[in-house]
Design an enzyme around this catalytic site. Structure first.
Site, PDB file in Angstrom:
ATOM      1  N   ASP A 221      40.712  41.253  44.379  1.00 17.55           N
ATOM      2  CA  ASP A 221      40.228  42.759  44.222  1.00 17.55           C
ATOM      3  C   ASP A 221      41.532  43.708  44.310  1.00 17.55           C
ATOM      4  OD1 ASP A 221      38.026  44.640  44.569  1.00 17.55           O
ATOM      5  OD2 ASP A 221      39.298  45.249  46.127  1.00 17.55           O
ATOM      6  N   GLU A 282      41.395  41.135  39.511  1.00 10.20           N
ATOM      7  CA  GLU A 282      40.698  42.403  39.076  1.00 10.20           C
ATOM      8  C   GLU A 282      41.872  43.518  38.929  1.00 10.20           C
ATOM      9  OE1 GLU A 282      37.449  45.923  40.390  1.00 10.20           O
ATOM     10  OE2 GLU A 282      39.273  44.993  41.748  1.00 10.20           O
TER      11      GLU A 282
HETATM   12  C1  NOJ Z   1      37.068  46.934  43.407  1.00  7.40           C
HETATM   13  C2  NOJ Z   1      35.666  46.599  43.881  1.00  7.40           C
HETATM   14  O1  NOJ Z   1      35.099  45.968  42.647  1.00  7.40           O
HETATM   15  C3  NOJ Z   1      34.889  47.698  44.366  1.00  7.40           C
HETATM   16  O2  NOJ Z   1      33.527  47.399  44.218  1.00  7.40           O
HETATM   17  C4  NOJ Z   1      35.306  48.395  45.346  1.00  7.40           C
HETATM   18  O3  NOJ Z   1      34.849  49.801  45.730  1.00  7.40           O
HETATM   19  C5  NOJ Z   1      37.120  48.508  45.189  1.00  7.40           C
HETATM   20  N1  NOJ Z   1      37.731  47.601  44.565  1.00  7.40           N
HETATM   21  C6  NOJ Z   1      37.803  48.734  46.656  1.00  7.40           C
HETATM   22  O4  NOJ Z   1      37.784  47.612  47.256  1.00  7.40           O
END
Ligand code: NOJ
Length: 557
Positions: A221, A282
């Site tokens: 993440d 990500e």
């Molecule tokens: C990216 C995640 O995909 C999202 O759902 C989340 O709100 C943020 N990161 C914070 O962790």
């Protein structure tokens, strides 16, 4: 330091799943509920694995990615973790998780866990201790700073101008400690301090723990925000570049720091020690060139160029050309939807305007054809295989409390509706009250019904996955855009060895002929979104509204 100029290494034959395979994102809350509490859980997922892989009627995916399942106050759908080493009781137990791994591995399916390591929940014991005082073992686990000054009315001023992605200052005052802490997301999601050796050790030990449970990889993440510039300078402001405060700054100091490559190398060494594993990062609000710079063999990175493309052939051509130019011989990912965005089918249909159910299915199939035949590893989002669209959740019923704090409501509930399994009560998702409304068309658009029809969106996904599995050109070939004489048709060639595939997709509601590129042997239709028969074709081909066709030929006919 990672040598960014190194040429991508060829993976070993035993671990090509991350390159050749298809990944399916499960949003655990919404997939299948086994105990009637209205929320999906691991036991429900295990019961439905046949839908995904391992059986004659399965979709045939190679891996599943689970959005977070850890204990959490759930202020951000579980991306606010209060215990990294357990499973939230809402989803089950660690024993259920081990059963899931075992059940998946028996089918040859890999399991990718979501790792949320930029921040924890404010209820994580590390933060509970850290906020108490500036001494003690957890004191430097988070980014604490003194105020930059005091206002005339005695209020502490934040250390710099950084803003939270969810709106407002990124700094929260903690009276107990008499300091501010940083939160790139909610105040209840404090950012950890990756420059603390003790924090690093704690994170790496957690990663090893999950590898010990047999996971095959991780989705990282917002990994590119892990490290901030050491002295936390203010970001340059950008004049009126967007309406959200986040868009009005150049994020020079709060993400993408050069030292991150070293940190990622440490992480990757731990993951690589276990053969057959892979990760996907990500990328948080950075561009494709940044994405490419973080790539390494077996460590994929999401870029958002395709997800941002609109439903026109021109937009997809531009996106594909940008990807091919940026990724070169590195290996990209393919994602049209995820849990943070309106579902792609809803976006495309909205842009098309009034349409009937046939057009919705046709666009779903056309988009799937692109997603499963481009160069890269596809990441499907649960429900897209039955043509699911966003649900409407009025603001007063919203469950996504994080998004509610955005200056303009960013409705992520819409894309997180319960999965529709059958025409039974609550679409077979739960025997209780579902945590979010079911899609209004769940009675007719569900897995059971679509499995029974050869012409359904689901049947098309299955055929595409099977074709991709059989075709080296589609799995791993190179890609070249081609012009077939119609601006509303996207066309590209995929080539590997003596096999060539040609993908043609009509983006508009017309019927019209296209010119096929010359080939040494005749093209044959390998798969069409509109016909089950696969006729031979000449040098021209008629494409009907939103029709997608994959053609193939080999040197030998
Ligand atoms: C990216 C995640 O995909 C999202 O759902 C989340 O709100 C943020 N990161 C914070 O962790």
């Amino acid at each position: 330091m990672i040598d960014q100029s190194a040429s991508p290494a060829e993976p070993g034959a035993d671990d090509r799943w991350w390159r050749d395979g298809v990944v399916y994102q499960v949003y655990p809350r919404s997939f299948a509920d086994s105990n009637g509490d209205g929320v999906g859980d691991l036991a429900g997922l295990i019961e439905h694995l046949d839908h995904l892989a391992g059986g004659p009627e399965s979709l045939g995916v190679d891996a599943i990615w689970l959005s977070p399942i850890y204990p959490s106050p759930m202020l951000d759908g579980g991306y606010d973790v209060s215990d990294y080493s357990a499973v939230d009781p809402l989803f089950g137990t660690l024993a259920d998780f081990d059963r899931l791994i075992e059940a998946c591995h028996r089918r040859g399916t890999r399991v990718i866990l979501d790792l949320v390591m930029n921040h924890t929940s404010s209820q994580h014991p590390w933060f509970v201790h850290s906020r108490q005082s500036a001494s003690g073992p957890f004191a430097d686990f988070y980014l604490w700073r003194d105020p930059s000054g005091w206002s005339a009315d005695g209020q502490p001023e934040p250390p710099n101008n950084w803003v939270s992605w969810f709106g407002g200052s990124a700094w929260e005052w903690e009276p107990l400690r008499g300091q501010f802490y940083l939160h790139t997301f909610l105040p209840e999601q404090p950012d950890v301090n990756w420059r603390s050796p003790a924090l690093r050790r704690a994170m790496w030990s957690m990663v090893k723990g999950w590898l010990g449970h047999g996971v095959d990889g991780f989705r990282l993440d917002v990994f590119n925000a892990f490290l901030k510039a050491a002295d936390l300078p203010s970001n340059p402001e950008i004049a009126a570049s967007g309406s959200a405060p986040w868009d009005r700054q150049e994020h020079r100091y709060d993400k993408d720091q050069p030292e991150l490559h070293e940190l990622l190398a440490e992480f990757r060494a731990i993951v690589d020690a276990r053969p057959g594993t892979a990760t996907v990062g990500e990328l948080f609000t950075s561009g494709i060139d940044v994405a490419v710079a973080y790539w390494a063999p077996r460590h994929l990175i999401f870029d958002w160029v395709l997800l941002d493309a609109t439903w026109t052939a021109a937009s997809f051509r531009t996106a594909i050309a940008a990807r091919e130019a940026a990724w070169g011989d590195r290996w990209p990912t393919i994602a049209l939807s995820n849990h943070d965005h309106s579902r792609h089918l809803s976006r495309y249909l909205d842009a098309l305007g009034p349409h009937d159910g046939h057009a919705a299915d046709a666009v779903a199939k056309a988009a799937a054809t692109i997603e499963l035949t481009l160069r890269g590893t596809p990441f499907l989002y649960y429900g897209e295989e039955i043509g699911a669209q966003d649900i409407t959740v009025p603001r007063e019923l919203a469950r996504d409390r994080a998004a509610l704090r955005m200056p303009e409501w960013w409705n992520r509930d819409g894309c997180r509706a319960p999965m529709a399994w059958s025409g039974a009560t609550n679409a077979g998702f739960t025997s209780g009250a579902p945590w979010l409304p079911l899609p209004p068309d769940a009675r007719t658009r569900n897995v059971e019904r679509e499995a029974a029809s050869e012409r359904s969106v689901l049947a098309h996904y299955r055929r595409l996955l099977a074709l991709r599995r059989r075709s080296p050109a589609l799995r791993s070939g190179d890609l070249a855009l081609v012009d077939v004489g119609d601006p509303d048709v996207l066309a590209y060639l995929r080539r590997a060895g003596d096999e060539t595939a040609l993908v043609v997709v009509r983006f508009d509601g017309r019927t019209g002929k296209i010119e096929l590129p010359q080939a040494a042997t005749p093209w044959r239709v390998a798969l069409s979104s509109h016909d089950l028969a696969t006729p031979t074709v000449g040098s021209r081909l008629t494409l009907r509204p939103f029709e997608a066709i994959v053609l193939a030929h080999t040197m030998h006919g």
